[in-house]
Motif scaffolding. Structure first.
Motif, PDB file in Angstrom:
ATOM      1  N   LEU A 181      48.808  14.873  38.766  1.00  0.00           N
ATOM      2  CA  LEU A 181      47.553  15.231  38.118  1.00  0.00           C
ATOM      3  C   LEU A 181      47.783  16.184  36.942  1.00  0.00           C
ATOM      4  O   LEU A 181      47.211  16.007  35.862  1.00  0.00           O
ATOM      5  N   GLU A 182      48.642  17.190  37.148  1.00  0.00           N
ATOM      6  CA  GLU A 182      48.886  18.157  36.076  1.00  0.00           C
ATOM      7  C   GLU A 182      49.608  17.531  34.887  1.00  0.00           C
ATOM      8  O   GLU A 182      49.272  17.818  33.731  1.00  0.00           O
ATOM      9  N   SER A 183      50.611  16.703  35.161  1.00  0.00           N
ATOM     10  CA  SER A 183      51.355  16.108  34.047  1.00  0.00           C
ATOM     11  C   SER A 183      50.456  15.170  33.238  1.00  0.00           C
ATOM     12  O   SER A 183      50.578  15.085  32.005  1.00  0.00           O
ATOM     13  N   THR A 184      49.526  14.485  33.904  1.00  0.00           N
ATOM     14  CA  THR A 184      48.590  13.605  33.192  1.00  0.00           C
ATOM     15  C   THR A 184      47.604  14.434  32.372  1.00  0.00           C
ATOM     16  O   THR A 184      47.295  14.094  31.219  1.00  0.00           O
ATOM     17  N   ASP A 197      35.439  11.675  30.673  1.00  0.00           N
ATOM     18  CA  ASP A 197      35.472  11.055  32.004  1.00  0.00           C
ATOM     19  C   ASP A 197      36.849  11.216  32.647  1.00  0.00           C
ATOM     20  O   ASP A 197      36.965  11.570  33.828  1.00  0.00           O
ATOM     21  N   ALA A 198      37.897  10.948  31.866  1.00  0.00           N
ATOM     22  CA  ALA A 198      39.257  11.034  32.397  1.00  0.00           C
ATOM     23  C   ALA A 198      39.598  12.473  32.785  1.00  0.00           C
ATOM     24  O   ALA A 198      40.154  12.725  33.866  1.00  0.00           O
ATOM     25  N   LEU A 199      39.256  13.429  31.914  1.00  0.00           N
ATOM     26  CA  LEU A 199      39.563  14.833  32.196  1.00  0.00           C
ATOM     27  C   LEU A 199      38.798  15.332  33.418  1.00  0.00           C
ATOM     28  O   LEU A 199      39.365  16.014  34.279  1.00  0.00           O
ATOM     29  N   LEU A 200      37.513  14.983  33.513  1.00  0.00           N
ATOM     30  CA  LEU A 200      36.712  15.436  34.654  1.00  0.00           C
ATOM     31  C   LEU A 200      37.257  14.863  35.957  1.00  0.00           C
ATOM     32  O   LEU A 200      37.353  15.563  36.967  1.00  0.00           O
ATOM     33  N   LEU A 201      37.626  13.596  35.937  1.00  0.00           N
ATOM     34  CA  LEU A 201      38.181  12.957  37.133  1.00  0.00           C
ATOM     35  C   LEU A 201      39.436  13.690  37.606  1.00  0.00           C
ATOM     36  O   LEU A 201      39.618  13.951  38.801  1.00  0.00           O
ATOM     37  N   LEU A 202      40.305  14.054  36.679  1.00  0.00           N
ATOM     38  CA  LEU A 202      41.559  14.729  37.020  1.00  0.00           C
ATOM     39  C   LEU A 202      41.317  16.164  37.489  1.00  0.00           C
ATOM     40  O   LEU A 202      41.898  16.596  38.498  1.00  0.00           O
ATOM     41  N   TYR A 203      40.468  16.914  36.769  1.00  0.00           N
ATOM     42  CA  TYR A 203      40.215  18.305  37.172  1.00  0.00           C
ATOM     43  C   TYR A 203      39.530  18.364  38.546  1.00  0.00           C
ATOM     44  O   TYR A 203      39.873  19.222  39.376  1.00  0.00           O
ATOM     45  N   ALA A 204      38.573  17.452  38.807  1.00  0.00           N
ATOM     46  CA  ALA A 204      37.907  17.450  40.113  1.00  0.00           C
ATOM     47  C   ALA A 204      38.883  17.089  41.227  1.00  0.00           C
ATOM     48  O   ALA A 204      38.800  17.619  42.334  1.00  0.00           O
ATOM     49  N   SER A 205      39.835  16.197  40.932  1.00  0.00           N
ATOM     50  CA  SER A 205      40.780  15.737  41.959  1.00  0.00           C
ATOM     51  C   SER A 205      41.854  16.759  42.288  1.00  0.00           C
ATOM     52  O   SER A 205      42.397  16.761  43.387  1.00  0.00           O
ATOM     53  N   VAL A 206      42.194  17.633  41.333  1.00  0.00           N
ATOM     54  CA  VAL A 206      43.291  18.582  41.560  1.00  0.00           C
ATOM     55  C   VAL A 206      42.824  19.828  42.323  1.00  0.00           C
ATOM     56  O   VAL A 206      43.645  20.580  42.850  1.00  0.00           O
ATOM     57  N   ILE A 207      41.512  20.050  42.433  1.00  0.00           N
ATOM     58  CA  ILE A 207      41.000  21.244  43.105  1.00  0.00           C
ATOM     59  C   ILE A 207      41.436  21.292  44.572  1.00  0.00           C
ATOM     60  O   ILE A 207      41.917  22.325  45.052  1.00  0.00           O
ATOM     61  N   GLY A 208      41.294  20.178  45.295  1.00  0.00           N
ATOM     62  CA  GLY A 208      41.662  20.145  46.717  1.00  0.00           C
ATOM     63  C   GLY A 208      43.122  20.508  46.964  1.00  0.00           C
ATOM     64  O   GLY A 208      43.418  21.404  47.770  1.00  0.00           O
ATOM     65  N   PRO A 209      44.074  19.827  46.285  1.00  0.00           N
ATOM     66  CA  PRO A 209      45.489  20.199  46.460  1.00  0.00           C
ATOM     67  C   PRO A 209      45.775  21.647  46.095  1.00  0.00           C
ATOM     68  O   PRO A 209      46.533  22.325  46.784  1.00  0.00           O
ATOM     69  N   TYR A 210      45.172  22.157  45.013  1.00  0.00           N
ATOM     70  CA  TYR A 210      45.363  23.561  44.642  1.00  0.00           C
ATOM     71  C   TYR A 210      44.944  24.481  45.787  1.00  0.00           C
ATOM     72  O   TYR A 210      45.657  25.421  46.151  1.00  0.00           O
ATOM     73  N   MET A 211      43.754  24.227  46.347  1.00  0.00           N
ATOM     74  CA  MET A 211      43.239  25.091  47.411  1.00  0.00           C
ATOM     75  C   MET A 211      44.157  25.059  48.624  1.00  0.00           C
ATOM     76  O   MET A 211      44.459  26.093  49.216  1.00  0.00           O
ATOM     77  N   ASP A 212      44.610  23.861  49.008  1.00  0.00           N
ATOM     78  CA  ASP A 212      45.472  23.742  50.181  1.00  0.00           C
ATOM     79  C   ASP A 212      46.842  24.386  49.955  1.00  0.00           C
ATOM     80  O   ASP A 212      47.513  24.792  50.907  1.00  0.00           O
ATOM     81  N   MET A 213      47.260  24.471  48.705  1.00  0.00           N
ATOM     82  CA  MET A 213      48.543  25.117  48.387  1.00  0.00           C
ATOM     83  C   MET A 213      48.402  26.622  48.202  1.00  0.00           C
ATOM     84  O   MET A 213      49.390  27.320  47.962  1.00  0.00           O
ATOM     85  N   GLY A 214      47.192  27.124  48.293  1.00  0.00           N
ATOM     86  CA  GLY A 214      46.982  28.560  48.127  1.00  0.00           C
ATOM     87  C   GLY A 214      46.892  28.994  46.685  1.00  0.00           C
ATOM     88  O   GLY A 214      46.935  30.189  46.392  1.00  0.00           O
ATOM     89  N   ALA A 215      46.775  28.042  45.759  1.00  0.00           N
ATOM     90  CA  ALA A 215      46.707  28.378  44.325  1.00  0.00           C
ATOM     91  C   ALA A 215      45.250  28.475  43.890  1.00  0.00           C
ATOM     92  O   ALA A 215      44.753  27.694  43.082  1.00  0.00           O
ATOM     93  N   GLN A 216      44.544  29.491  44.463  1.00  0.00           N
ATOM     94  CA  GLN A 216      43.100  29.607  44.219  1.00  0.00           C
ATOM     95  C   GLN A 216      42.761  29.839  42.752  1.00  0.00           C
ATOM     96  O   GLN A 216      41.729  29.372  42.265  1.00  0.00           O
ATOM     97  N   PRO A 442      48.861  23.276  33.075  1.00  0.00           N
ATOM     98  CA  PRO A 442      48.752  22.276  32.002  1.00  0.00           C
ATOM     99  C   PRO A 442      47.960  22.815  30.815  1.00  0.00           C
ATOM    100  O   PRO A 442      47.207  23.788  30.931  1.00  0.00           O
ATOM    101  N   ALA A 443      48.152  22.175  29.674  1.00  0.00           N
ATOM    102  CA  ALA A 443      47.420  22.569  28.452  1.00  0.00           C
ATOM    103  C   ALA A 443      45.913  22.473  28.703  1.00  0.00           C
ATOM    104  O   ALA A 443      45.446  21.649  29.492  1.00  0.00           O
ATOM    105  N   GLN A 444      45.149  23.339  28.040  1.00  0.00           N
ATOM    106  CA  GLN A 444      43.719  23.374  28.270  1.00  0.00           C
ATOM    107  C   GLN A 444      42.974  22.443  27.325  1.00  0.00           C
ATOM    108  O   GLN A 444      43.401  22.233  26.195  1.00  0.00           O
ATOM    109  N   PRO A 445      41.849  21.883  27.798  1.00  0.00           N
ATOM    110  CA  PRO A 445      41.037  21.019  26.924  1.00  0.00           C
ATOM    111  C   PRO A 445      40.272  21.851  25.910  1.00  0.00           C
ATOM    112  O   PRO A 445      39.948  23.014  26.177  1.00  0.00           O
ATOM    113  N   PRO A 446      39.936  21.289  24.764  1.00  0.00           N
ATOM    114  CA  PRO A 446      39.127  22.020  23.778  1.00  0.00           C
ATOM    115  C   PRO A 446      37.658  21.953  24.186  1.00  0.00           C
ATOM    116  O   PRO A 446      37.017  20.936  23.984  1.00  0.00           O
ATOM    117  N   LEU A 447      37.159  23.011  24.795  1.00  0.00           N
ATOM    118  CA  LEU A 447      35.799  22.978  25.308  1.00  0.00           C
ATOM    119  C   LEU A 447      34.839  23.653  24.334  1.00  0.00           C
ATOM    120  O   LEU A 447      35.197  24.636  23.711  1.00  0.00           O
TER     121      LEU A 447
END
Length: 447
Positions: A181-184, A197-216, A442-447
Motif C-alpha cells: 500500500l505504501e509503495s503504491t 479514488d485511487a488515493l482514498l482507497l489506498l489510505y483507507a485500506s492502510v489504516i487497519g494494518p497501521y493500527m495493528d502494527m502499533g503505528a498509530q 510515503p510522499a504526501q498528496p497535494p491537498l
C-alpha cells in the motif's frame, strides 16, 4: 484499417452468414461489388477493405465488428452491465452467487478477448473470495487482474493492488500489506498521479494494518488524508468505507464523538446503497467504539447485529473476527462462559495464515478467561500461542499488551526470570511501535 481476423476466418464468417440468410453471392455483392469478388473473399484469398466489409455487413444485417472479429455488436457494453449486476449481488452479501456470475462473465470476456472486462471479473472474484475468507484464492485473482491490466496507468491498477494487500493483511502478513500500500501511494504521489479514488482507497485500506502494527501516528495521518480526499470522490461506497476506517484512528486518539459521527455517515451511505456486508461492518466498528468507551451493553447489541448480518451473508472470516470482539465484550460483562464457547467455535475458522491477528486475540482472551478461573497452565498455553501468532504478523501494539499479561502470569507463578524476559520483549515493542517494520512514510498528496 480497423482490427480484424485473418482473411480466411473473415471469409468463412461471411459465407456462413450469407448461407444462413439464404443470399446468393450476387445478392450480397450488388450493387457495389461483383459475385467474383465475394467468391474470392469467402475463399480467404483477399483481405477486404473496411469499406467492403461495411457494405457486406449492411447487406447481412450485422455489425462491422461481428464480421471483422466475430464479436457481436455491443457485447462489451452488455458485459459491463452484467458485471455491474454481479457487483450489486456481491454488495448485498451474496458472495457465492456473485462469484458464479463473475466466473461466467470472465469466461465470456475471455472468449471474445476483452481484457478490461476480464480484469473487472477477476477483481470481483477476488472480492468474493475475501468475503468468504478464501485468502489464497483472493490473492491469486487479484494477481491475475493485475496481469490483465499490465499496460494500464497505475490508478487503474490500484484496486487490484489494494485487493492483494488486504488478502495479505487478513492472512496476518501486516508488513507486506503495508509495503504494497505504501509503495503504491508513494508511486502515485511522487509521479503526480493524483487520482482521488485511487488515493482514498489506498489510505483507507492502510489504516487497519497501521493500527495493528502499533503505528498509530501513521494511521492518524492516513485518516486525515482520507478525510481531505473524500469531497473529491464520487463513489459513495468508497467514501463510506473511508469513514469506517477513519473512525478507528479517531478512537485511538480519544476522539470518541468524532469517531461515532464518522461511523454514522458511513452507515447512512451504506443504507442508501443497500450494501449489507459493509453495513454489517459499520455495526462492527460501532460496537468497537462503544466497547472502547465502556458502553458495553450498546457494544454487545451492535456486535451481535454485525455477527447476525455477516453470518447471514456467509462472510466466514469477517464473522469470526467480529465474534472475537463480541466475546471480549461478553467477558467484560461477566458472561465468560458464553464468551469462551464463542471463541472455541470460531478458532476453527482462524489460523496463522487466515486472520492471524484475530486468532491471536481469541487465544489472548481465552487465556484471560482461564486465568480468572485459576487455570494457570491453560492460560499460559493460550498466551504463548497468541504471542507466536502476533510475532509472525508483526502486530507490535498487541504484542506489548500480551507480553505484559504473560509476564504477570509468570511472575505470579514464581518464574521471575521468565517474567522479566516477557516484560523486556513487551517494552521493546512499546518503545517505538512500527519503527522496526516501517521505512520512511510515503510522499504526501497535494491537498
Amino acid at each position: 484499417m480497423q482490427e480484424r481476423d485473418d482473411p480466411e476466418t473473415v471469409g468463412r464468417r461471411v459465407q456462413q452468414l450469407r448461407t444462413a440468410r439464404g443470399l446468393t453471392q450476387r445478392q450480397l455483392a450488388e450493387p457495389a461489388y461483383t459475385p467474383a469478388y465475394i467468391s474470392t473473399l469467402e475463399a480467404g484469398r483477399v483481405r477486404a477493405s473496411d469499406e467492403a466489409l461495411r457494405h457486406i455487413a449492411g447487406r447481412l444485417g450485422v455489425a462491422f465488428e461481428e464480421l471483422a472479429i466475430g464479436r457481436p455488436a455491443h457485447l462489451a457494453t452488455d458485459l459491463r452491465l452484467r458485471l455491474t449486476e454481479a457487483q450489486r449481488t456481491l454488495a448485498t452479501g451474496a458472495a457465492e452467487e456473485a462469484a458464479a456470475q463473475y466466473t461466467a462473465l470472465y469466461a465470456e470476456a475471455e472468449t471474445h478477448g476483452l481484457a478490461h472486462e476480464q480484469a473487472t471479473a477477476l477483481l470481483g472474484l477476488g472480492e468474493c473470495a475475501l468475503d468468504t475468507g478464501e485468502l489464497t484464492e483472493a490473492r491469486q485473482y487479484f494477481e491475475r487482474a493485475e496481469d490483465h491490466m499490465a499496460g494500464e496507468p497505475l490508478p487503474v491498477r490500484v484496486p487490484a493492488v489494494r485487493g492483494r494487500a488486504v488478502a495479505h493483511y487478513l492472512a496476518g502478513e501486516l508488513r507486506y500489506a503495508v509495503y504494497l500500500l505504501e509503495s503504491t501511494l508513494d508511486e502515485l504521489n511522487r509521479g503526480g498521479l493524483h487520482d482521488p479514488d485511487a488515493l482514498l482507497l489506498l489510505y483507507a485500506s492502510v489504516i487497519g494494518p497501521y493500527m495493528d502494527m502499533g503505528a498509530q501516528a501513521r494511521a492518524a495521518q492516513a485518516a486525515e488524508f482520507a478525510l481531505a480526499l473524500a469531497p473529491q470522490v464520487a463513489d459513495p461506497a468508497l467514501v463510506a468505507r473511508m469513514h469506517r476506517s477513519v473512525a478507528r484512528t479517531l478512537l485511538a486518539e480519544g476522539r470518541v464523538a468524532e469517531a461515532d459521527a464518522s461511523l454514522a455517515k458511513a452507515v447512512e451511505l451504506y443504507r442508501q446503497l443497500q450494501i449489507r456486508t459493509e453495513l454489517a461492518n459499520c455495526h462492527w466498528m460501532r460496537g468497537y467504539v462503544y466497547a472502547q468507551d465502556g458502553e458495553l451493553e450498546r457494544a454487545e447489541a451492535e456486535l451481535r447485529q454485525a455477527l447476525t448480518m455477516l453470518s447471514a451473508t456467509r462472510a466466514a472470516l469477517y464473522s469470526s473476527q467480529v465474534a472475537v470482539e463480541l466475546a471480549d465484550v461478553l467477558h467484560r460483562r461477566g458472561k465468560s462462559q458464553e464468551a469462551a464457547e464463542l471463541l472455541h467455535d470460531v478458532l476453527g475458522d482462524l489460523s496463522s495464515e487466515r486472520g492471524a491477528v484475530h486468532s491471536a486475540g481469541a487465544h489472548r482472551l481465552l487465556g484471560i478467561i482461564a486465568e480468572d478461573a485459576r487455570e494457570t497452565e491453560a492460560a499460559e498455553e493460550h498466551y504463548v500461542r497468541a504471542l507466536s501468532l502476533l510475532e509472525r504478523a508483526g502486530a507490535a501494539g498487541d504484542l506489548a499488551d500480551l507480553c505484559r499479561l504473560l509476564g504477570d502470569l509468570l511472575r505470579r507463578t514464581g518464574r521471575v526470570e521468565a517474567a522479566l524476559d516477557a516484560y523486556r520483549t513487551g517494552l521493546g515493542h512499546r518503545t517505538a511501535p512500527g519503527t522496526t517494520t516501517l521505512g520512511p512514510a510515503p510522499a504526501q498528496p497535494p491537498l
